[in-house]
Enzyme design. Structure first.
Site, short mmCIF file in Angstrom:
data_model
loop_
_atom_site.label_atom_id
_atom_site.label_comp_id
_atom_site.label_asym_id
_atom_site.label_seq_id
_atom_site.Cartn_x
_atom_site.Cartn_y
_atom_site.Cartn_z
N GLU A 98 2.91 -5.91 8.84
CA GLU A 98 3.34 -4.55 8.50
C GLU A 98 4.46 -4.09 9.44
OE1 GLU A 98 0.22 -1.53 8.66
OE2 GLU A 98 1.75 -0.03 9.03
N CYS B 219 0.85 -1.19 0.00
CA CYS B 219 0.00 0.00 0.00
C CYS B 219 0.90 1.25 0.00
CB CYS B 219 -0.89 -0.02 1.24
SG CYS B 219 -1.79 1.50 1.45
#
Ligand code: F3S
Length: 496
Positions: free
Chosen positions: A127, A97
């Site tokens: 993440e 992203c």
């Protein structure tokens, strides 16, 4: 009384997940071999299952990746992982992203400058692990204020947040860190989509008697939504509609529904449908039976087929001055069989059949009754565009699921950008042909034909505004133009 259900506007796929999925599907549609993802692409079992059926699977630790497409998921990966994949000749497709990539860049920059980097987030989350990779040996994960209290102070520090972190937790943790370090470079890297989703959840929870939060059990952002909602009202976190317990809704009137960033629209839609059903169940036996009856008629396409036959009869009433009920009845059966069989057909067949069936139903009959060719052609076009609009808008309801499962319906093939244009075109044709029919057949019932384009315009606006998860209501709305056209024509016939 059934429940008042409010679905959060921010529920469902976020921008990053949508983008990652689009990238993956683009590769899936372009290539033939197996496609691999590094870890689960998103935290949703239903989507992963649908992708598995299309040979998209997680990369196994010792699997040979040479020449294979490997998708780096939205959470991102460490630079080392990327290098290893490159050295093993994988075809890397980076679906990180852009917002996560920004955080990675901040971490990398400050780590290179020699700052210790604190990541406020969940230990072990993909993440966070990726960010730690960019921080090298300077990175450290702090889960919240309690963990921050344990930190040893120092001269300077850089602080970032996991993109799905709760703002309140971030602020409280940063306040403690600031007391311990002389110089603190803090970056609120919580993504806007997460912030808006959390704020809407908070508001919805305050206004509801119960909250249902839909999402994968491993999804950090879904868990956070639950933590936000729980202090305000009765809350439950579920993965799919089967996780709903009717007892949970005892004495409840207002139900709020929200979902994590990796929950597909069709899962939310099933959950809302199930809550509706429970609501009617709680309302007593008669309303419950009526609800199921309407649901059966609508979901089995019977209301649509009957509506199409009624619309056809009304059109014939205008152009041939007789409703031709026997033909309408045959059409009802044909349309119904075709639609229940034809669901998810190849779009060329679907499109061709709609046009052929409509023309075959209208033209010969009109010609046999020796009607002006312009009226015949307009009537045929009117009916074709009416059928096409219904078919197209109905397929738009499932566009996300169809895309993931690999169904090639018209909206999937044309893409999101074309949807308003195609609907606009068919509605305009309907409007233009109804005006032609009114001019050439200036009788009161002809004005009833205007009901279809006007109502279809409403349907289009409704579908564009409303999320995809209102199945029953959306289907009923789509059947409305047929029924109202027939009704308007027959009511106006009394005045002629
Ligand atoms: Fe990206 Fe925010 Fe979604 S960081 S993956 S848009 S939750």
């Amino acid at each position: 009384m059934p429940f008042q259900i409010r679905v959060a506007e921010t529920a469902g796929f976020c921008f990053g997940v949508r983008k990652a999925l689009d990238k993956l599907l683009e590769i899936r549609n372009r290539t033939h071999g197996p496609v691999r993802t590094l870890g689960p692409l998103i935290h949703n079992e239903q989507v992963l299952e649908a992708l598995k059926n299309r040979s998209v699977d997680e990369l196994l630790p010792d699997e040979d990746v040479s020449g294979k497409h490997v998708i780096l998921r939205a959470h991102g990966v460490t630079p080392d992982t990327r290098d290893v994949l490159k050295s093993r000749d994988a075809v890397i497709c980076d679906a990180t992203c852009p917002k996560v990539a920004q955080v990675q860049a901040i971490v990398k920059k400050y780590a290179q400058k020699g700052y210790p980097v604190i990541i406020i987030g969940d230990k072990g989350h993909a993440e966070v692990d990726g960010l730690l990779g960019y921080a090298g040996d300077r990175g450290r994960v702090v889960t919240g204020p309690a963990a921050a209290e344990m930190l040893e102070g120092g001269s300077r520090v850089c602080v970032v947040a996991q993109t799905t972190q709760d703002l309140q937790v971030f602020n409280e943790t940063v306040a403690i860190i600031k007391e311990k370090f002389d110089e603190c470079f803090e970056f609120n890297t919580i993504c806007d989509a997460t912030y808006e989703r959390q704020e809407e959840t908070r508001l919805l929870a305050v206004q509801s008697d119960a909250m249902v939060i839909v999402g994968g059990r491993n999804s950090a952002n879904t868990k956070r939504l639950y933590e936000i909602a729980a202090p305000h009202c009765r809350s439950v976190m579920i993965q799919s509609a089967s996780g709903l317990d009717p007892g949970f809704f005892k004495d409840v009137r207002r139900v709020g529904v929200t979902a994590g960033a990796s929950t597909p629209a069709w899962v939310i839609r099933d959950v809302v449908d199930r809550i509706h059903a429970i609501g009617w169940q709680h309302s007593g036996r008669l309303p419950d039976r009526m609800y199921h009856c309407v649901r059966f008629l609508t979901m089995s396409h019977l209301t649509w087929a009957a509506g199409a036959a009624m619309g056809y009869a009304a059109l014939m009433q205008v152009v041939a001055e007789r409703p031709l009920w026997n033909v309408a009845l045959i059409m009802l059966l044909l349309f119904w069989i075709w639609r229940i069989r034809g669901h998810r057909l190849n779009p060329h067949i679907d499109l061709g059949l709609t046009v052929a069936a409509s023309i075959a139903a209208v033209l010969p009959l009109i010609i046999a009754t020796k009607i002006h060719p312009a009226i015949s052609a307009s009537a045929a076009l009117y009916f074709v565009s009416m059928m096409l609009t219904r078919l197209f808008l109905n397929d738009c309801l499932n566009v996300q699921a169809d895309r993931i499962a690999g169904y090639r319906t018209l909206p999937v093939l044309l893409g999101d950008r074309c949807i308003p244009w195609v609907s606009g075109l068919t509605i305009t044709v309907m409007l233009a042909t109804s005006v032609v029919l009114i001019v050439m057949k200036p009788v009161p019932p002809a004005y009833g034909l205007l009901a279809a384009p006007i109502l279809n315009l409403y349907c289009f606006r409704f579908l564009m505004r409303q999320p995809e998860w209102l199945t029953l209501r959306a289907n009923l709305t789509l059947d409305m133009p047929f029924w109202f056209t027939a009704l308007s024509v027959y009511i106006l016939s009394w005045f002629s």
